[in-house]
Design a protein around this motif. Sequence first.
Motif, PDB file in Angstrom:
ATOM      1  N   ILE A  54       0.866  -1.187   0.000  1.00 30.99           N
ATOM      2  CA  ILE A  54       0.000   0.000   0.000  1.00 30.99           C
ATOM      3  C   ILE A  54       0.898   1.230   0.000  1.00 30.99           C
ATOM      4  N   ASN A  55       0.578   2.176  -0.861  1.00 24.16           N
ATOM      5  CA  ASN A  55       1.381   3.380  -0.998  1.00 24.16           C
ATOM      6  C   ASN A  55       0.676   4.595  -0.424  1.00 24.16           C
ATOM      7  N   CYS A  56       1.477   5.532   0.029  1.00 29.29           N
ATOM      8  CA  CYS A  56       0.957   6.775   0.596  1.00 29.29           C
ATOM      9  C   CYS A  56       1.869   7.914   0.152  1.00 29.29           C
ATOM     10  N   LYS A  57       1.272   8.942  -0.417  1.00 29.13           N
ATOM     11  CA  LYS A  57       2.054  10.082  -0.888  1.00 29.13           C
ATOM     12  C   LYS A  57       1.538  11.334  -0.202  1.00 29.13           C
ATOM     13  N   SER A  58       2.455  12.118   0.332  1.00 34.97           N
ATOM     14  CA  SER A  58       2.085  13.375   0.975  1.00 34.97           C
ATOM     15  C   SER A  58       2.349  14.544   0.040  1.00 34.97           C
ATOM     16  N   SER A  59       1.527  15.585   0.169  1.00 33.96           N
ATOM     17  CA  SER A  59       1.632  16.738  -0.732  1.00 33.96           C
ATOM     18  C   SER A  59       2.869  17.595  -0.448  1.00 33.96           C
TER      19      SER A  59
END
Lengths: 114, 117
Positions: A21-26
């Motif tokens: 699972i991937n998570c990208k922050s702005s």
Amino acid sequence: DIVMTQSPDSLAVSLGERATINCKSSQSVLYSSNNKNYLAWYQQKPGQPPKLLIYWASTRESGVPDRFSGSGSGTDFTLTISSLQAEDVAVYYCHQYYDTPMYTFGQGTKLEIK
Amino acid sequence: QVQLQESGPGLVKPSQTLSLTCTVSGGSITTTTYSWSWIRQPAGKGLEWIGRIYTSGGTNYNPSLKSRVTISLDTSKNQFSLNLISVTAADTAMYYCARDGGYYEYWGQGTLVTVSS
């Protein structure tokens, strides 16, 4: 506010296989003065509150099986379950606690058995 | 082992005030290492941070709710509370309290609040 975007929204994996699972922050959640990423992962099963799995992006909470691992830095993070078990079916959330006071969560990723 | 337990009405009428209390056991609410947060989750949706209170009594609120939210502390009872005024159906959700050390290590079981006449 820092926007957290998870991918995919849902995922079906066979028992014993790897789930990612991937998570990208702005914006970056890496604090340069202590070289820590202010990023946590939670698991939420139906009818239960979220459960902390990982904090500081890669530190496993006490009692969490070692098949769960977190990686990444800056703006890109990954939660990996190395060998999926039936009890891992849940929704997973990433969470940034860098941007005080406004912490934010990803939208969640639903993990199912294929 | 720290435990948190939410309590309060499960049904609130529109335009009225939602009031919840979180009782902390197994640890003091006055420890300065942590603050105490409220988080909510509409059915089938994601998590939304509402606000937090520090042991000093200082507070932070989600800007989207700031005009309607008050969080307070009762150190004598080891509790903290949430008041949300002028509620609408959009405030219907599971409400959680949590110990805030940046990440949330301890959560209450949650309490479902429905806004309906």
